[in-house]
Design an enzyme around this catalytic site. Structure first.
Site, PDB file in Angstrom:
ATOM      1  N   GLN A  31      45.824  48.724  42.634  1.00  0.00           N
ATOM      2  CA  GLN A  31      45.185  47.798  43.658  1.00  0.00           C
ATOM      3  C   GLN A  31      46.337  47.187  44.434  1.00  0.00           C
ATOM      4  O   GLN A  31      47.521  46.410  43.792  1.00  0.00           O
ATOM      5  CB  GLN A  31      44.773  46.543  42.581  1.00  0.00           C
ATOM      6  CG  GLN A  31      43.702  45.486  43.415  1.00  0.00           C
ATOM      7  CD  GLN A  31      43.353  44.672  42.465  1.00  0.00           C
ATOM      8  OE1 GLN A  31      44.088  43.516  42.017  1.00  0.00           O
ATOM      9  NE2 GLN A  31      41.918  44.513  42.116  1.00  0.00           N
TER      10      GLN A  31
ATOM     11  N   TYR B  18      43.415  35.846  49.023  1.00  0.00           N
ATOM     12  CA  TYR B  18      44.349  36.530  49.567  1.00  0.00           C
ATOM     13  C   TYR B  18      44.140  36.756  51.117  1.00  0.00           C
ATOM     14  O   TYR B  18      43.182  36.620  51.867  1.00  0.00           O
ATOM     15  CB  TYR B  18      44.785  37.645  48.788  1.00  0.00           C
ATOM     16  CG  TYR B  18      44.842  37.284  47.409  1.00  0.00           C
ATOM     17  CD1 TYR B  18      45.900  36.412  46.984  1.00  0.00           C
ATOM     18  CD2 TYR B  18      44.109  37.918  46.342  1.00  0.00           C
ATOM     19  CE1 TYR B  18      46.113  36.146  45.653  1.00  0.00           C
ATOM     20  CE2 TYR B  18      44.321  37.732  44.911  1.00  0.00           C
ATOM     21  CZ  TYR B  18      45.364  36.636  44.599  1.00  0.00           C
ATOM     22  OH  TYR B  18      45.618  36.489  43.209  1.00  0.00           O
TER      23      TYR B  18
END
Length: 168
Positions: free
Chosen positions: A72, A154
């Site tokens: 990820q 994010y």
């Protein structure tokens, strides 16, 4: 992690999950640059020592299990430069902060977090190239799959939310 490099803790953590019978396992968000990390303890994939550490984990998973392992990949954006999760989660480091960036100058926690600097087009291109480099390094490390992290406030998430993307 130490300077972005996964440690024996990660080797045991991911190895144990794979041995436990998982069919597919994802790593935690792994960052594309030192200033893309959430905390100083976050993993990265932007340096040769990171590739070697991740390759060791991936090889263990492939040799000893039928599990597949996905990386990820992400960038913390405005949520970066914070304390470790077991300290004051999402709060800025007490010292040694690095500047954070985002789609717009909207802090993650009003009155607590740093106000991020709005990225220019040229800076976006640099970050895009960091993602490309990290994706290539993930392939070199032997990962089976790649996931781009676009959630939880994010960097990439900040571009797709009207709450954090106030660009004109």
């Amino acid at each position: 992690a130490v300077d972005g490099t996964p440690t024996d803790w990660h080797f045991v953590h991911y190895g144990a999950r794979a041995v436990g019978g998982a069919g597919l396992m994802f790593t935690e968000m792994t960052c594309v640059a030192p200033d893309a990390r959430i905390t100083p303890g976050c993993t990265g994939l932007y340096a040769p020592e990171h590739v070697a550490a991740w390759r060791r984990i991936v090889q263990f998973v492939h040799v000893h299990t039928d599990c597949r392992i996905a990386l990820q990949l992400g960038h913390a954006g405005r949520k970066g430069s914070t304390q470790l999760g077991w300290e004051k989660m999402d709060h800025p480091l007490e010292k040694g902060n690095w500047p954070v960036v985002s789609a717009s100058p909207v802090p993650y926690l009003e009155g607590i977090s740093q106000t991020p600097r709005e990225l220019s087009r040229d800076e976006m291109k640099v970050i895009e190239l960091q993602f490309v480099k990290s994706a290539r390094l993930a392939d070199e490390a032997g990962f089976d799959m790649l996931e781009i992290h676009m959630a939880h406030g994010y960097l990439l998430a900040s571009f797709i939310s009207p709450l954090t993307n106030r660009r004109t």
